[in-house]
Design a protein around this motif. Structure first.
Motif, PDB file in Angstrom:
ATOM      1  N   PRO A 168       3.802   9.050  -8.562  1.00  0.00           N
ATOM      2  CA  PRO A 168       4.698   9.985  -9.246  1.00  0.00           C
ATOM      3  C   PRO A 168       5.974   9.296  -9.712  1.00  0.00           C
ATOM      4  O   PRO A 168       6.839   8.953  -8.921  1.00  0.00           O
ATOM      5  CB  PRO A 168       4.998  11.029  -8.160  1.00  0.00           C
ATOM      6  CG  PRO A 168       4.803  10.304  -6.871  1.00  0.00           C
ATOM      7  CD  PRO A 168       3.728   9.292  -7.118  1.00  0.00           C
ATOM      8  N   GLY A 169       6.101   9.088 -11.010  1.00  0.00           N
ATOM      9  CA  GLY A 169       7.324   8.508 -11.562  1.00  0.00           C
ATOM     10  C   GLY A 169       7.247   6.999 -11.689  1.00  0.00           C
ATOM     11  O   GLY A 169       6.431   6.344 -11.044  1.00  0.00           O
ATOM     12  N   PRO A 170       8.116   6.401 -12.529  1.00  0.00           N
ATOM     13  CA  PRO A 170       8.156   4.947 -12.677  1.00  0.00           C
ATOM     14  C   PRO A 170       8.546   4.283 -11.364  1.00  0.00           C
ATOM     15  O   PRO A 170       9.320   4.827 -10.579  1.00  0.00           O
ATOM     16  CB  PRO A 170       9.248   4.731 -13.741  1.00  0.00           C
ATOM     17  CG  PRO A 170       9.439   6.048 -14.398  1.00  0.00           C
ATOM     18  CD  PRO A 170       9.105   7.077 -13.376  1.00  0.00           C
ATOM     19  N   GLU A 211       1.067   0.915 -11.275  1.00  0.00           N
ATOM     20  CA  GLU A 211       1.552   2.183 -10.726  1.00  0.00           C
ATOM     21  C   GLU A 211       0.411   3.020 -10.144  1.00  0.00           C
ATOM     22  O   GLU A 211       0.405   4.240 -10.230  1.00  0.00           O
ATOM     23  CB  GLU A 211       2.337   2.965 -11.777  1.00  0.00           C
ATOM     24  CG  GLU A 211       3.586   2.225 -12.238  1.00  0.00           C
ATOM     25  CD  GLU A 211       4.500   3.055 -13.108  1.00  0.00           C
ATOM     26  OE1 GLU A 211       4.041   4.092 -13.643  1.00  0.00           O
ATOM     27  OE2 GLU A 211       5.680   2.674 -13.253  1.00  0.00           O
TER      28      GLU A 211
END
Length: 219
Positions: free
Chosen positions: A5-7, A131
């Motif tokens: 979730p998210g960079p 990621e």
């Protein structure tokens, strides 16, 4: 697509001497535990059954049983790698509630950190992450980069670190120095007959010349 979730904010963690927990005893858990062990973690593994490779790891505490609720409390870093979704999720949520960083294998949404594909040569560490979207691609890129890295760079890092320290002792700021040309010359020497000795000569000569130029300005 399953991803974190998210960079990601890239960071290198110092786990040496710190309490880390791996829950799971299979090949995946062994891979995670091996990385932590090599970095000096104070490592505990919890699993009813263990891959024999666990017994080759140094400084390891083993509990041959199932994970107990709330057990993640008291650890700085936790890896959930049982392969059983309900167990891994329980471990992840216990770790999160306790304020520990957690990696939940194959469940990016339950992770607070990821483990990239890495290439290590002494203090040189190259890490590649997607990621959590495609670990296989991260490994492929890691291998491609590793093939392009000159042998001996890990030793060269130590030589360059010594050069920085020598300059600092002379009161010379290293922040504004253009290192790229020196590094290229030193790397070229690595491929020659003298190898790291040749690279060391190049760096030493460069340092002496720089000190001789800077010393009159500082006096």
């Amino acid at each position: 697509m399953s991803r974190l979730p998210g960079p990601l904010y890239p960071v290198g963690l110092v786990v040496s001497g710190r309490k880390c927990l791996v829950v799971g005893g299979g090949k995946v858990a062994l891979h995670k535990a091996t990385g932590l062990s090599l970095c000096g973690a104070c490592l505990t593994v919890v699993a009813p059954d263990l891959d024999p490779g666990f017994f080759d790891l140094a400084e390891l505490t083993i509990h041959r049983r199932r994970y107990e609720a709330g057990e993640a409390r008291g650890y700085r870093l936790v890896v959930a790698a049982t392969g059983i979704d309900t167990v891994d999720m329980a471990v992840s949520r216990d770790a999160e509630a306790a304020g520990a960083w957690v990696n939940c294998v194959d469940s990016p949404s339950e992770c607070s950190f990821s483990l990239p594909a890495i290439h290590r040569d002494g203090p040189l560490l190259v890490a590649v992450s997607t990621e959590g979207a495609s670990p296989a691609l991260a490994s492929w890129v890691r291998d491609m980069v590793a093939r392009e890295i000159a042998p001996g760079l890990g030793e060269l890092i130590e030589v360059l670190a010594g050069a920085r320290m020598e300059l600092k002792r002379e009161g010379i700021s290293t922040a504004a120095i253009q290192w790229r040309g020196l590094i290229q010359a030193a790397v070229a020497e690595l491929a020659g007959d003298k190898g790291i000795a040749g690279a060391h000569e190049v760096v030493s000569s460069w340092v002496k010349n720089l000190i001789s130029k800077e010393r009159p300005r500082m006096e």
